[in-house]
Design an enzyme around this catalytic site. Structure first.
Site, PDB file in Angstrom:
ATOM      1  CB  CYS A 104      58.416 -96.963 107.044  1.00 46.19           C
ATOM      2  SG  CYS A 104      59.692 -98.054 106.396  1.00 46.19           S
TER       3      CYS A 104
ATOM      4  NE  ARG B   5      54.551-107.321 104.916  1.00 46.48           N
ATOM      5  CZ  ARG B   5      54.390-106.070 105.334  1.00 46.48           C
ATOM      6  NH1 ARG B   5      53.523-105.781 106.309  1.00 46.48           N
ATOM      7  NH2 ARG B   5      55.060-105.077 104.784  1.00 46.48           N
TER       8      ARG B   5
ATOM      9  CD  GLU C  25      56.991-105.340 108.704  1.00 43.74           C
ATOM     10  OE1 GLU C  25      56.334-104.562 109.402  1.00 43.74           O
ATOM     11  OE2 GLU C  25      57.808-104.968 107.848  1.00 43.74           O
TER      12      GLU C  25
ATOM     13  CD  GLU D 260      55.739 -98.610 110.089  1.00 41.32           C
ATOM     14  OE1 GLU D 260      55.822 -99.778 110.485  1.00 41.32           O
ATOM     15  OE2 GLU D 260      55.973 -98.270 108.916  1.00 41.32           O
TER      16      GLU D 260
ATOM     17  NE  ARG E 139      50.533 -97.783 108.046  1.00 40.93           N
ATOM     18  CZ  ARG E 139      51.459 -98.730 108.085  1.00 40.93           C
ATOM     19  NH1 ARG E 139      51.094 -99.976 108.237  1.00 40.93           N
ATOM     20  NH2 ARG E 139      52.752 -98.429 108.045  1.00 40.93           N
TER      21      ARG E 139
ATOM     22  NE  ARG F 293      49.766-101.176 105.219  1.00 38.19           N
ATOM     23  CZ  ARG F 293      50.917-100.660 104.795  1.00 38.19           C
ATOM     24  NH1 ARG F 293      50.957 -99.550 104.070  1.00 38.19           N
ATOM     25  NH2 ARG F 293      52.079-101.265 105.087  1.00 38.19           N
TER      26      ARG F 293
ATOM     27  CB  THR G  95      59.234 -99.533 102.965  1.00 39.65           C
ATOM     28  OG1 THR G  95      58.406 -99.489 104.148  1.00 39.65           O
ATOM     29  CG2 THR G  95      60.663 -99.842 103.351  1.00 39.65           C
TER      30      THR G  95
ATOM     31  NE  ARG H  30      50.929-105.641 104.219  1.00 44.76           N
ATOM     32  CZ  ARG H  30      50.686-106.948 104.251  1.00 44.76           C
ATOM     33  NH1 ARG H  30      51.054-107.714 103.230  1.00 44.76           N
ATOM     34  NH2 ARG H  30      50.047-107.492 105.268  1.00 44.76           N
TER      35      ARG H  30
HETATM   36  P1  ADP Z   1      50.394-103.816 107.417  1.00 49.20           P
HETATM   37  O1  ADP Z   1      49.626-104.694 106.485  1.00 49.20           O
HETATM   38  O2  ADP Z   1      49.543-102.697 107.941  1.00 49.20           O
HETATM   39  O3  ADP Z   1      51.720-103.393 106.878  1.00 49.20           O
HETATM   40  P2  ADP Z   1      50.921-106.206 108.903  1.00 49.20           P
HETATM   41  O4  ADP Z   1      51.562-106.849 107.729  1.00 49.20           O
HETATM   42  O5  ADP Z   1      51.536-106.387 110.252  1.00 49.20           O
HETATM   43  O6  ADP Z   1      50.733-104.657 108.737  1.00 49.20           O
HETATM   44  O7  ADP Z   1      49.404-106.773 108.971  1.00 49.20           O
HETATM   45  C1  ADP Z   1      48.566-106.180 109.942  1.00 49.20           C
HETATM   46  C2  ADP Z   1      47.406-107.107 110.292  1.00 49.20           C
HETATM   47  O8  ADP Z   1      46.576-107.277 109.119  1.00 49.20           O
HETATM   48  C3  ADP Z   1      47.841-108.513 110.689  1.00 49.20           C
HETATM   49  O9  ADP Z   1      46.971-108.995 111.697  1.00 49.20           O
HETATM   50  C4  ADP Z   1      47.643-109.307 109.432  1.00 49.20           C
HETATM   51  O10 ADP Z   1      47.404-110.667 109.686  1.00 49.20           O
HETATM   52  C5  ADP Z   1      46.403-108.659 108.879  1.00 49.20           C
HETATM   53  N1  ADP Z   1      46.244-108.896 107.444  1.00 49.20           N
HETATM   54  C6  ADP Z   1      47.059-108.492 106.447  1.00 49.20           C
HETATM   55  N2  ADP Z   1      46.586-108.914 105.258  1.00 49.20           N
HETATM   56  C7  ADP Z   1      45.425-109.607 105.522  1.00 49.20           C
HETATM   57  C8  ADP Z   1      44.454-110.284 104.716  1.00 49.20           C
HETATM   58  N3  ADP Z   1      44.554-110.344 103.376  1.00 49.20           N
HETATM   59  N4  ADP Z   1      43.399-110.865 105.346  1.00 49.20           N
HETATM   60  C9  ADP Z   1      43.271-110.795 106.700  1.00 49.20           C
HETATM   61  N5  ADP Z   1      44.148-110.167 107.521  1.00 49.20           N
HETATM   62  C10 ADP Z   1      45.208-109.588 106.933  1.00 49.20           C
HETATM   63  N1  DAR Z   2      62.351-101.919 110.378  1.00 47.88           N
HETATM   64  C1  DAR Z   2      62.211-101.754 108.997  1.00 47.88           C
HETATM   65  C2  DAR Z   2      60.989-102.406 108.372  1.00 47.88           C
HETATM   66  C3  DAR Z   2      60.694-101.775 107.045  1.00 47.88           C
HETATM   67  C4  DAR Z   2      59.384-102.197 106.421  1.00 47.88           C
HETATM   68  N2  DAR Z   2      58.308-102.461 107.374  1.00 47.88           N
HETATM   69  C5  DAR Z   2      57.561-101.492 107.953  1.00 47.88           C
HETATM   70  N3  DAR Z   2      57.718-100.225 107.681  1.00 47.88           N
HETATM   71  N4  DAR Z   2      56.648-101.858 108.831  1.00 47.88           N
HETATM   72  C6  DAR Z   2      63.519-102.203 108.315  1.00 47.88           C
HETATM   73  O1  DAR Z   2      64.313-101.331 108.079  1.00 47.88           O
HETATM   74  O2  DAR Z   2      63.693-103.375 108.048  1.00 47.88           O
END
Ligand code: ADP
Ligand code: DAR
Length: 387
Positions: free
Chosen positions: A296, A336, A341, A248, A252, A140, A298, A305
């Protein structure tokens, strides 16, 4: 707009204290930040806050800086501790952000981000080479339109006009068989409004994002403001292409599939992103030094990601992440949970693995780092399982 932000926050708002001019002492909010410097050394924004720089700013810029830091002040356990509110915050408040960016991304803030979606050796990055079956792969990117405030500073009107803008783009996607899909909305009264049950099913299927009004970081930052107005999700019937609206970041954009060839997912995402940028009437926000601008810090640079759901039962014995994180960290990988997250890992020891780097690294190298990291993690898992 500033008052709209203030009105949206139901936590200690620094403006309520800034107005109490205390000529003969530091204003209380600065004093609170200085206390947090002592108590929370891992909070990057707090550690990079400089009272002398702050006092050199006019009141408008002081408000902008504290607005960016609100989340890290309300949630001292934050790691980054700040979000941008306007796309040019990174330039207008550069002395602060350059330090915070350098502290998080571990790079010299003088370097310049370069984008490159090619894989250095043209490899398909096929994880089947590690003896793995098809796994859930997802890549993404976050994107924000240059002509709108970032999600932390949007009014409800901004949020619904973003949703309307994307409706036109999604209409144009129908002409592309690989990207034709459906848009569903959380906005009350929207013609495609989801029921609660439909919403929960899409979250469980990893298609839709979690409720933002349950995230304290996003609430304090204003990013969850006006929830759920202006939020929605576009997806193809096989869920291989998904666009979140109003999470966010403004957008995305992601590709997700069960397979083994990482480069295929990367190439599909790249062409979809180019299609969206051509269809949308407005350019995405970019910084000369920091590349793609994201809410963010980050996510600056690529906003990317790239992740895989990997079953590592021996590296996560007893549900502990200590061992897998010990191996993942030097590989530049983050771990994660299955819901993304701030969620738990799978009961069978499946985790979400992804490179931490987003800035000063190309898109192709992020995916290559994921590929290499998967190989190392599988080796470590097999070593443990053979003992
Ligand atoms: P982001 O990846 O956009 O930073 P999250 O870590 O919260 O946000 O993940 C968002 C959604 O994408 C969650 O439902 C997570 O389980 C899903 N997700 C992330 N990576 C994968 C993957 N490799 N396969 C399936 N779902 C995924
Ligand atoms: N609340 C933020 C999380 C940073 C990374 N994750 C994001 N952007 N979804 C922190 O300062 O920990």
């Amino acid at each position: 707009m500033q008052s709209a932000i203030a009105a949206r926050r139901n936590v200690l708002n620094w403006r309520d204290v800034l107005s109490l001019e205390c000529a003969d002492q530091l204003n209380p909010i600065v004093e609170k930040i200085i206390q947090l410097k002592e108590s929370h050394p891992a909070n990057i924004a707090v550690q990079c806050f400089d009272a002398e720089y702050f006092s050199s700013l006019d009141s408008g810029l002081q408000q902008r800086l504290l607005d960016c830091m609100q989340s890290g002040i309300d949630n001292p356990e934050s790691e980054m501790g700040c979000y941008a509110c306007q796309a040019d915050d990174y330039d207008v408040l550069r002395p602060f952000f350059a330090k915070a960016i350098s502290r998080y991304h571990g790079q010299d803030s003088q370097s310049r981000h370069v984008s490159d979606w090619t894989i250095p050796d043209g490899d398909m990055l096929d994880i089947a080479e590690f003896g793995l079956p098809p796994l859930s792969l997802r890549i993404r990117v976050g994107r924000n339109f240059a002509d709108l405030p970032l999600t932390s500073a949007m009014t409800q009107q901004d949020r619904t006009s973003l949703e309307k803008r994307m409706a036109d783009v999604f209409e144009q996607l129908q002409s592309n068989p690989e990207l034709a899909g459906t848009y569903v909305s959380l906005t009350p009264g929207h013609p495609n409004q989801l029921t609660q049950q439909e919403y929960e099913k899409l979250v469980a299927d990893h298609v839709m994002f979690k409720a933002m009004d349950a995230d304290p970081y996003l609430i304090s930052a204003g990013i969850a403001g006006d929830w759920p107005h202006g939020r929605g999700c576009y997806y193809t019937p096989d869920h291989s292409f998904i666009v979140w609206v109003g999470e966010e970041d403004h957008l995305r954009i992601m590709c997700m599939k069960t397979g083994t060839k990482l480069k295929r997912v990367l190439d599909q995402l790249h062409s979809a992103l180019q299609f969206i940028e051509r269809s949308a009437a407005s350019p995405f926000a970019r910084s000369q030094d920091f590349g793609t601008v994201t809410t963010c810090p980050t996510n600056l640079g690529t906003g990317m990601r790239a992740s895989v759901h990997l079953n590592l039962p021996h590296l996560t014995t007893g549900g502990s992440l200590d061992k897998v994180k010990e191996i993942a960290a030097p590989l530049g990988l983050g771990i994660r949970g299955m819901g993304g997250e701030h969620t738990p890992i799978g009961p069978d020891g499946t985790v979400d693995v992804s490179p931490r780097a987003r800035l000063y690294i190309t898109e192709g190298n992020i995916v290559h780092r994921l590929y290499d990291g998967i190989g190392q993690l599988i080796k470590a898992e097999q070593n443990l399982s053979s003992h």
